[in-house]
Every structure is written in structure tokens, then in C-alpha cells.
Design an enzyme around this catalytic site. Sequence first.
Site, PDB file in Angstrom:
ATOM      1  N   ASN A 187       0.846  -1.188   0.000  1.00 24.30           N
ATOM      2  CA  ASN A 187       0.000   0.000   0.000  1.00 24.30           C
ATOM      3  C   ASN A 187       0.881   1.237   0.000  1.00 24.30           C
ATOM      4  OD1 ASN A 187      -2.543   1.486   0.303  1.00 24.30           O
ATOM      5  ND2 ASN A 187      -1.762   1.989   2.348  1.00 24.30           N
ATOM      6  N   HIS A 243       0.717   5.106   1.391  1.00 28.60           N
ATOM      7  CA  HIS A 243      -0.071   5.922   2.326  1.00 28.60           C
ATOM      8  C   HIS A 243       0.510   7.327   2.368  1.00 28.60           C
ATOM      9  CE1 HIS A 243      -2.585   6.975   5.728  1.00 28.60           C
ATOM     10  NE2 HIS A 243      -1.507   7.484   6.309  1.00 28.60           N
ATOM     11  N   SER A 302       4.520   6.990   2.541  1.00 32.91           N
ATOM     12  CA  SER A 302       5.121   5.712   2.945  1.00 32.91           C
ATOM     13  C   SER A 302       4.585   4.574   2.080  1.00 32.91           C
ATOM     14  CB  SER A 302       4.787   5.408   4.412  1.00 32.91           C
ATOM     15  OG  SER A 302       5.152   6.484   5.267  1.00 32.91           O
TER      16      SER A 302
END
Length: 217
Positions: free
Chosen positions: A108, A110, A137
Site C-alpha cells: 500500500n 499511504h 510511505s
Amino acid sequence: MSFPVIVLISGSGSNLQALIDQSLQGKLNIDIKAVISNKADAFGLERAKKAGIPTHALDHKAFASREAFDEALQQTIDQYQPKLVVLAGFMRILTETFTQHYEGRMLNIHPSLLPKFKGLDTHQRAIDAKEEEHGVSVHFVSSELDAGAVIIQASTNIEAGETASSLAGKVHALEHVIYPMAVKWFSESRLTLKQGKAYLDDVPLAETGILYHPGLA
Ligand SMILES: Nc1nc2c(c(=O)[nH]1)N[C@@H](CN(C=O)c1ccc(C(=O)N[C@@H](CCC(=O)O)C(=O)O)cc1)CN2
Ligand SMILES: NCC(=O)N[C@@H]1O[C@H](COP(=O)([O-])[O-])[C@@H](O)[C@H]1O
């Protein structure tokens, strides 16, 4: 040898586009088998279609529960047998069953310097908190929201008069560099998750941490 990847989106898909572009330029050796969105009107679906990538719109509101949606999502994904699932602006919290199924092979991105500002509206929250810097991140996905092992981060200064929109633009530019980097490392079997910790070339990233600098690209 192809490296099958599935990308999940909910919106514009600029991170998806960065992956498509770098793949087409031969900088990233992945095969995006399909793009799946929980929003039928996600512009990222148009980006995928333009690139000749199969798309699926799976409206989460059409399912009785989060579990039912995740089950349908997993069935849609697994028909492609991906080696990696990439969340690229995918805006649904995933169930523990789902995240465990893809543990160690789901990433992911973020928009914050985790562990700061997990969740939503990160740019405005960073401004409101009078942070001097903010950023993005890339992390492995765990059942706990935005708490998976961090792989790489990039930061930018919050200037006087910064707005959420101006900050989002700066963060997006960083995202389009570091996400393809992390995906490349994973596709080359350099990036692994072991006992909840991220490793690059068998070096624990928790110790080194990689904060992206322009020269790292
Ligand atoms: N179990 C996990 N699921 C997800 C993770 C994760 O780390 N673990 N990452 C998120 C991505 N994300 C932030 O990076 C994020 C996405 C969505 C939300 C959220 O609150 N979603 C709401 C709906 C919000 C909306 O539709 O606008 C919800 O699902 O009820 C927070 C953080 C992806 N999933
Ligand atoms: N919590 C998840 C989250 O907020 N992710 C963020 O959504 C945007 C998607 O942009 P894109 O659709 O243009 O790639 C990106 O900024 C990404 O960091």
C-alpha cells in the site's frame, strides 16, 4: 518471465499510471493482469482501459457486508494468480481474512510519514498539526490499518501558506517515484516480509529505513 500483478484503486489512478508508464518504458518488469476498483466511476479504470488492461468495478455498496465484499474481491483477484497485489489509492479497509490471504505480497502507499497520520485526510491533518515536514510511505499491508512494515518513505517540507491541495501535489510527485521502486524491488525478489519485518536484500529495513532522496531513483 512475467510477474503478474493486480492493482486495486478507488480514484484517479495516477499511481497506477506511474506503474503502467514504467512498465511500458521497460523500467519495471511486471504484467498488470487487471485493475479492480470499488468505485465504478474511478478515472483509473479509464487509464487501465487505455493501456489495454482488463478492469473490474466491484461496488462495495452492492455487498451486504465488508466480509462479503472482500470475499468477492479475493475471488476476482485470485483468478489471475498474482504474485503481488498493489493498493494504489484503494479506499476500503480490508478484513483480517483478506489481508492474511495476501500477507507478504500486498503493498500500500499511504500519504503520510507513518506512523504519523494513519487513516484519512492526512495532508490537512499534517498542516493543522503544524508539522514541518510530511510525505508518503510504502508499506506491506497488515490487518491493522496503515501499520504494516514500512518499506520506503519520501518527505517534503510544509511551506508557509501550504494547503492540502498543494501538499497533495508535492506528495503525489514523490509517490510516483517511490512506489515503482518498491514494486520493482518486490518483482526482483529483493523485498521480503519476514515475521512482520520488511527486508531489502536480506537487510532489515526497520534498522536502515530508506528515506528516498532524489539521487536514489
Ligand atoms: N486492513 C487494512 N486495510 C487497508 C489498509 C491497511 O493497511 N490495512 N490500507 C488502506 C489504505 N488506506 C490508507 O493508506 C486507507 C483506506 C481507507 C480508509 C478508510 O477509512 N476507509 C473507509 C471508507 C472511506 C471512503 O470510502 O472514503 C472504510 O473502509 O470504511 C483508511 C485508510 C487500504 N485498506
Ligand atoms: N489511505 C490511502 C490513501 O489515501 N492513498 C492515497 O490516495 C491517493 C491515490 O492517488 P491516485 O488515485 O492518483 O493514485 C494517493 O495520494 C495515495 O497516497
